[in-house]
Motif scaffolding. Sequence first.
Motif, PDB file in Angstrom:
ATOM      1  N   LEU A   1       0.845  -1.176   0.000  1.00  0.00           N
ATOM      2  CA  LEU A   1       0.000   0.000   0.000  1.00  0.00           C
ATOM      3  C   LEU A   1       0.891   1.240   0.000  1.00  0.00           C
ATOM      4  CD1 LEU A   1      -2.925   1.027   0.185  1.00  0.00           C
ATOM      5  CD2 LEU A   1      -2.663   1.035   2.660  1.00  0.00           C
ATOM      6  N   GLY A   2       0.620   2.186  -0.879  1.00  0.00           N
ATOM      7  CA  GLY A   2       1.418   3.406  -0.980  1.00  0.00           C
ATOM      8  C   GLY A   2       2.558   3.293  -1.984  1.00  0.00           C
ATOM      9  N   TRP A   3       2.641   2.152  -2.674  1.00  0.00           N
ATOM     10  CA  TRP A   3       3.671   1.920  -3.682  1.00  0.00           C
ATOM     11  C   TRP A   3       2.987   1.480  -4.961  1.00  0.00           C
ATOM     12  CZ3 TRP A   3       8.996   2.197  -2.283  1.00  0.00           C
ATOM     13  CH2 TRP A   3       9.228   2.417  -0.923  1.00  0.00           C
ATOM     14  N   ARG A   4       3.639   1.677  -6.117  1.00  0.00           N
ATOM     15  CA  ARG A   4       3.077   1.224  -7.393  1.00  0.00           C
ATOM     16  C   ARG A   4       4.168   0.558  -8.220  1.00  0.00           C
ATOM     17  NH1 ARG A   4       2.711   7.158  -9.856  1.00  0.00           N
ATOM     18  NH2 ARG A   4       4.886   7.309 -10.419  1.00  0.00           N
ATOM     19  N   ASN A   5       3.746  -0.338  -9.093  1.00  0.00           N
ATOM     20  CA  ASN A   5       4.666  -1.073  -9.953  1.00  0.00           C
ATOM     21  C   ASN A   5       5.049  -0.206 -11.144  1.00  0.00           C
ATOM     22  OD1 ASN A   5       5.894  -2.771 -11.835  1.00  0.00           O
ATOM     23  ND2 ASN A   5       4.679  -4.517 -11.215  1.00  0.00           N
ATOM     24  N   VAL A   6       6.344   0.040 -11.302  1.00  0.00           N
ATOM     25  CA  VAL A   6       6.861   0.758 -12.461  1.00  0.00           C
ATOM     26  C   VAL A   6       7.954  -0.120 -13.071  1.00  0.00           C
ATOM     27  CG1 VAL A   6       8.008   2.847 -13.297  1.00  0.00           C
ATOM     28  CG2 VAL A   6       6.352   3.001 -11.417  1.00  0.00           C
ATOM     29  N   ASN A   7       7.624  -0.770 -14.175  1.00  0.00           N
ATOM     30  CA  ASN A   7       8.568  -1.644 -14.880  1.00  0.00           C
ATOM     31  C   ASN A   7       9.178  -2.716 -13.970  1.00  0.00           C
ATOM     32  OD1 ASN A   7       8.190  -0.250 -17.308  1.00  0.00           O
ATOM     33  ND2 ASN A   7       9.685   1.288 -16.705  1.00  0.00           N
ATOM     34  N   GLY A   8       8.369  -3.319 -13.132  1.00  0.00           N
ATOM     35  CA  GLY A   8       8.831  -4.423 -12.300  1.00  0.00           C
ATOM     36  C   GLY A   8       9.451  -4.019 -10.978  1.00  0.00           C
ATOM     37  N   ALA A   9       9.443  -2.730 -10.663  1.00  0.00           N
ATOM     38  CA  ALA A   9       9.978  -2.257  -9.375  1.00  0.00           C
ATOM     39  C   ALA A   9       8.906  -1.427  -8.682  1.00  0.00           C
ATOM     40  CB  ALA A   9      11.234  -1.411  -9.595  1.00  0.00           C
ATOM     41  N   CYS A  10       8.780  -1.599  -7.384  1.00  0.00           N
ATOM     42  CA  CYS A  10       7.805  -0.827  -6.622  1.00  0.00           C
ATOM     43  C   CYS A  10       8.374   0.567  -6.342  1.00  0.00           C
ATOM     44  CB  CYS A  10       7.465  -1.542  -5.313  1.00  0.00           C
ATOM     45  SG  CYS A  10       6.599  -3.108  -5.580  1.00  0.00           S
ATOM     46  N   GLN A  11       7.621   1.578  -6.732  1.00  0.00           N
ATOM     47  CA  GLN A  11       8.023   2.968  -6.524  1.00  0.00           C
ATOM     48  C   GLN A  11       7.043   3.610  -5.547  1.00  0.00           C
ATOM     49  OE1 GLN A  11      10.735   4.465  -7.997  1.00  0.00           O
ATOM     50  NE2 GLN A  11      11.208   2.438  -8.807  1.00  0.00           N
ATOM     51  N   PRO A  12       7.538   4.462  -4.630  1.00  0.00           N
ATOM     52  CA  PRO A  12       6.628   5.106  -3.690  1.00  0.00           C
ATOM     53  C   PRO A  12       5.708   6.097  -4.398  1.00  0.00           C
ATOM     54  CG  PRO A  12       8.820   6.052  -3.515  1.00  0.00           C
ATOM     55  CD  PRO A  12       8.920   4.894  -4.467  1.00  0.00           C
ATOM     56  N   VAL A  13       4.543   6.309  -3.814  1.00  0.00           N
ATOM     57  CA  VAL A  13       3.563   7.237  -4.366  1.00  0.00           C
ATOM     58  C   VAL A  13       3.360   8.372  -3.369  1.00  0.00           C
ATOM     59  CG1 VAL A  13       1.163   7.524  -5.083  1.00  0.00           C
ATOM     60  CG2 VAL A  13       2.386   5.419  -5.646  1.00  0.00           C
ATOM     61  N   CYS A  14       3.520   9.593  -3.833  1.00  0.00           N
ATOM     62  CA  CYS A  14       3.215  10.785  -3.025  1.00  0.00           C
ATOM     63  C   CYS A  14       1.946  11.393  -3.611  1.00  0.00           C
ATOM     64  CB  CYS A  14       4.377  11.776  -3.062  1.00  0.00           C
ATOM     65  SG  CYS A  14       5.819  11.211  -2.134  1.00  0.00           S
ATOM     66  N   ARG A  15       0.893  11.461  -2.799  1.00  0.00           N
ATOM     67  CA  ARG A  15      -0.371  12.000  -3.289  1.00  0.00           C
ATOM     68  C   ARG A  15      -0.243  13.454  -3.699  1.00  0.00           C
ATOM     69  NH1 ARG A  15      -4.002   9.697   1.492  1.00  0.00           N
ATOM     70  NH2 ARG A  15      -2.050  10.149   2.508  1.00  0.00           N
ATOM     71  N   LYS A  16       0.615  14.211  -3.008  1.00  0.00           N
ATOM     72  CA  LYS A  16       0.911  15.584  -3.403  1.00  0.00           C
ATOM     73  C   LYS A  16       2.318  15.568  -3.992  1.00  0.00           C
ATOM     74  CE  LYS A  16      -1.966  17.772   0.093  1.00  0.00           C
ATOM     75  NZ  LYS A  16      -1.985  18.716   1.222  1.00  0.00           N
ATOM     76  N   PRO A  17       2.531  16.250  -5.103  1.00  0.00           N
ATOM     77  CA  PRO A  17       3.830  16.164  -5.780  1.00  0.00           C
ATOM     78  C   PRO A  17       4.965  16.799  -4.978  1.00  0.00           C
ATOM     79  CG  PRO A  17       2.486  17.868  -6.781  1.00  0.00           C
ATOM     80  CD  PRO A  17       1.604  17.146  -5.781  1.00  0.00           C
ATOM     81  N   CYS A  18       6.164  16.256  -5.161  1.00  0.00           N
ATOM     82  CA  CYS A  18       7.380  16.824  -4.582  1.00  0.00           C
ATOM     83  C   CYS A  18       7.897  17.838  -5.597  1.00  0.00           C
ATOM     84  CB  CYS A  18       8.419  15.732  -4.328  1.00  0.00           C
ATOM     85  SG  CYS A  18       7.835  14.407  -3.253  1.00  0.00           S
ATOM     86  N   ILE A  19       7.741  19.136  -5.302  1.00  0.00           N
ATOM     87  CA  ILE A  19       8.041  20.192  -6.266  1.00  0.00           C
ATOM     88  C   ILE A  19       9.538  20.244  -6.599  1.00  0.00           C
ATOM     89  CG2 ILE A  19       7.825  22.656  -6.777  1.00  0.00           C
ATOM     90  CD1 ILE A  19       5.131  21.124  -6.494  1.00  0.00           C
ATOM     91  N   HIS A  20      10.376  20.351  -5.592  1.00  0.00           N
ATOM     92  CA  HIS A  20      11.838  20.401  -5.780  1.00  0.00           C
ATOM     93  C   HIS A  20      12.464  19.265  -4.977  1.00  0.00           C
ATOM     94  CE1 HIS A  20      11.689  24.291  -7.791  1.00  0.00           C
ATOM     95  NE2 HIS A  20      10.849  24.684  -6.874  1.00  0.00           N
ATOM     96  N   GLY A  21      12.080  18.046  -5.292  1.00  0.00           N
ATOM     97  CA  GLY A  21      12.596  16.891  -4.565  1.00  0.00           C
ATOM     98  C   GLY A  21      12.092  15.607  -5.183  1.00  0.00           C
ATOM     99  N   THR A  22      12.260  14.515  -4.434  1.00  0.00           N
ATOM    100  CA  THR A  22      11.914  13.183  -4.912  1.00  0.00           C
ATOM    101  C   THR A  22      11.049  12.475  -3.879  1.00  0.00           C
ATOM    102  OG1 THR A  22      14.077  13.092  -5.986  1.00  0.00           O
ATOM    103  CG2 THR A  22      12.921  11.018  -5.737  1.00  0.00           C
ATOM    104  N   CYS A  23      10.063  11.748  -4.359  1.00  0.00           N
ATOM    105  CA  CYS A  23       9.227  10.922  -3.488  1.00  0.00           C
ATOM    106  C   CYS A  23      10.051   9.690  -3.111  1.00  0.00           C
ATOM    107  CB  CYS A  23       7.947  10.524  -4.226  1.00  0.00           C
ATOM    108  SG  CYS A  23       6.770   9.622  -3.204  1.00  0.00           S
TER     109      CYS A  23
END
Length: 146
Positions: free
Chosen positions: A58-80
Amino acid sequence: MELIQQLLIVTLHLIKFSLAHLQDSTNRSTEEALGPTGLSLQPGPGVCVSGRHTSCCLGWRNVNGACQPVCRKPCIHGTCTRPDTCTCSSGYGGAQCDQDVNECGFPERLCSHRCMNTQGSYRCYCEPGSTLRPDGHTCTGESEQT
């Protein structure tokens, strides 16, 4: 008595239909978590294993076979970096990395003469008669301060 038997049969059919629908939803969710290409997930952050099924937590999504974290609000000058957690680039702060950090306001002086805050950074400049050294922080010349 016959009415009770008919109600019982209808109830059993509804339960059977509900269980079949639940099983179909569970399979669809697993397929969506594994991705449309059927890639298997590599062990790592955000990977959850339940029996034989591997999916993104929960809170992660599959991107090309790897789980990436999901930030509901975007990180403007940074990384989720974790679900709903931003790691800010240098010079920015705040929950969404949308606030400029005033480096000139730090207790430790970054510039030997004057400091000007800029968006995401700062710039040093010198008093008249002095020049900024190549390090970009110290000044040299007539007005050199110690």
